[in-house]
Scaffold this motif. Structure first.
Motif, PDB file in Angstrom:
ATOM      1  N   TRP A 205     -55.659   2.617  14.141  1.00 41.54           N
ATOM      2  CA  TRP A 205     -56.475   1.583  14.791  1.00 41.54           C
ATOM      3  C   TRP A 205     -55.803   1.113  16.081  1.00 41.54           C
ATOM      4  N   HIS A 206     -54.496   0.969  16.041  1.00 42.81           N
ATOM      5  CA  HIS A 206     -53.732   0.516  17.210  1.00 42.81           C
ATOM      6  C   HIS A 206     -53.923   1.470  18.388  1.00 42.81           C
ATOM      7  N   PRO A 219     -41.349  -6.188  24.874  1.00 41.86           N
ATOM      8  CA  PRO A 219     -40.155  -6.055  24.025  1.00 41.86           C
ATOM      9  C   PRO A 219     -40.185  -7.079  22.891  1.00 41.86           C
ATOM     10  N   GLY A 220     -39.860  -6.642  21.685  1.00 45.13           N
ATOM     11  CA  GLY A 220     -39.865  -7.534  20.538  1.00 45.13           C
ATOM     12  C   GLY A 220     -41.197  -7.584  19.810  1.00 45.13           C
ATOM     13  N   ILE A 221     -42.217  -6.925  20.373  1.00 43.30           N
ATOM     14  CA  ILE A 221     -43.532  -6.869  19.724  1.00 43.30           C
ATOM     15  C   ILE A 221     -43.831  -5.417  19.388  1.00 43.30           C
ATOM     16  N   GLY A 222     -43.838  -5.107  18.122  1.00 44.97           N
ATOM     17  CA  GLY A 222     -44.085  -3.753  17.669  1.00 44.97           C
ATOM     18  C   GLY A 222     -45.493  -3.578  17.149  1.00 44.97           C
ATOM     19  N   LEU A 223     -45.681  -2.527  16.378  1.00 39.97           N
ATOM     20  CA  LEU A 223     -47.013  -2.188  15.873  1.00 39.97           C
ATOM     21  C   LEU A 223     -47.623  -3.315  15.054  1.00 39.97           C
ATOM     22  N   ARG A 277     -44.144 -15.308  11.372  1.00 41.37           N
ATOM     23  CA  ARG A 277     -43.091 -14.511  10.750  1.00 41.37           C
ATOM     24  C   ARG A 277     -42.842 -13.228  11.541  1.00 41.37           C
ATOM     25  N   LEU A 278     -43.918 -12.563  11.983  1.00 38.21           N
ATOM     26  CA  LEU A 278     -43.764 -11.320  12.738  1.00 38.21           C
ATOM     27  C   LEU A 278     -43.090 -11.565  14.088  1.00 38.21           C
TER      28      LEU A 278
END
Length: 347
Positions: A205-206, A219-223, A277-278
């Motif tokens: 979906w991503h 940076p710091g934000i993943g899937l 949390r993410l």
């Protein structure tokens, strides 16, 4: 003759309570309808404003009611509570919802699409399975400890636990205990497969969602964080700026002001717990790589670590990530690394 301009609906499993008012806020409708009759009843009414609490099934009903030509607004349950009168019941709840929906200063929850709800369900199911896996790994470790077999904490130590189950002699680990431990190991492996399958669906979906792809460049934000932001922040335009988004996630200090004096406390922890949390996990991971970085952000992190606990620094960085994510979503722009450096330099 007066006509209904606003209806408050108290949703339930089988019977819905409705309260309708005219332009002068006079009650014209107080009625209970069964679930199967709800849409049919609203279809007979001229277009009006329908207000509901933002509960589990509210987004489904909002989409169906909007298809009839009505305007739909969802009110957070916490904002309805001040309008509830004494002797709480369904009729009073419906009246309170109707009253809250008519306030000019009220904040509303945007209606999610079915796709956004489905992706959110993937996140929720994955989170539940991760929790179940953690419980089973902890149980496995605890049972082994009862026989004096110790292993370090962490999911990455699962192979060590599995080796203890299979290789410990029978005089140190009875066979009847070994069968129970093998059942736990089997459950953990099945959960691993289920979690991997859910993550594969999120990744697919991503790849097809432009907003999620742009968010993942930060940076710091993943899937996981990118997909969660893309579906949970339905309309970034509802937030005036990035700080409002960070406050909605619960990453801003709680304020206690009186007599012109303002005291800032711990973060509010309001809003979406999963997003918070993410973002915190992403910030914590990013801090590790920034400790040796000579960038402006790296220098900012090291200076903050010198005078604040690591968790406070992670909160501050997560706040910055939330603000930058809002810019990417609200302005439809790709991530610009200079924006992160400028934010660090201005801090």
């Amino acid at each position: 003759m007066s006509e209904i301009i606003r209806i408050g609906v108290d949703l339930a499993k089988l019977v819905f309570q409705m309260h309708g008012v005219d332009a002068a806020d006079r009650a014209l409708l107080r009625r209970q309808v069964k679930r199967a009759q709800f849409i049919g009843f609203l279809a007979q009414l001229p277009p009006c404003l329908v207000v509901m609490e933002a509960c589990g099934s509210a987004h489904h009903w909002a989409r169906r009611i909007a298809a009839l030509g009505h305007e739909v607004r969802l009110v957070p349950a916490a904002y309805v509570k001040p309008y509830v009168k004494r002797n709480k019941n369904d009729a009073i709840d419906a009246e309170a919802i109707c009253e809250a929906g008519g306030r000019a200063s009220m904040r509303f929850v945007p209606v999610k699409s079915a796709e956004a709800q489905a992706v959110g369900m993937l996140h929720g199911t994955r989170q539940l399975m991760v929790k179940m896996r953690t419980m089973q790994v902890n149980a496995l470790r605890g049972h082994l400890a009862e026989f004096g077999l110790i292993a370090a904490k962490g999911i990455e130590k699962l192979p060590v636990l599995a080796a203890l189950v299979e290789e410990t002699p029978a005089d140190a680990l009875p066979e009847i205990a070994r069968s129970s431990l093998r059942a736990l190991l089997g459950g953990i492996h099945r959960l691993d497969e289920e979690i991997a399958g859910l993550e594969a669906e999120l990744k697919a979906w991503h790849r097809g969602n432009e907003v999620s792809r742009r968010l993942a460049e930060i940076p710091g934000i993943g899937l996981m964080t990118a997909t969660a932001l893309a579906v949970r922040v339905v309309d970034p335009g509802l937030f005036r700026n990035g700080r409002d988004l960070a406050a909605w996630v619960g990453l801003t200090p709680r304020q206690d002001s009186t007599g012109g004096r303002t005291r800032l406390g711990r973060i509010t922890k309001a809003g979406d717990a999963l997003l918070r949390r993410l973002l915190m996990l992403g910030a914590t991971s990013l801090i590790r790589s920034l400790k040796t970085s000579d960038s402006a952000l790296g220098r900012w992190v090291r200076a903050l670590l010198a005078r604040r606990p690591p968790k406070v620094v992670a909160i501050a960085l997560a706040n910055k990530l939330a603000r930058i994510a809002w810019v990417v979503m609200a302005r439809g722009e790709p991530f610009d690394p200079r924006r992160l450096e400028a934010a660090a330099g201005a801090a």
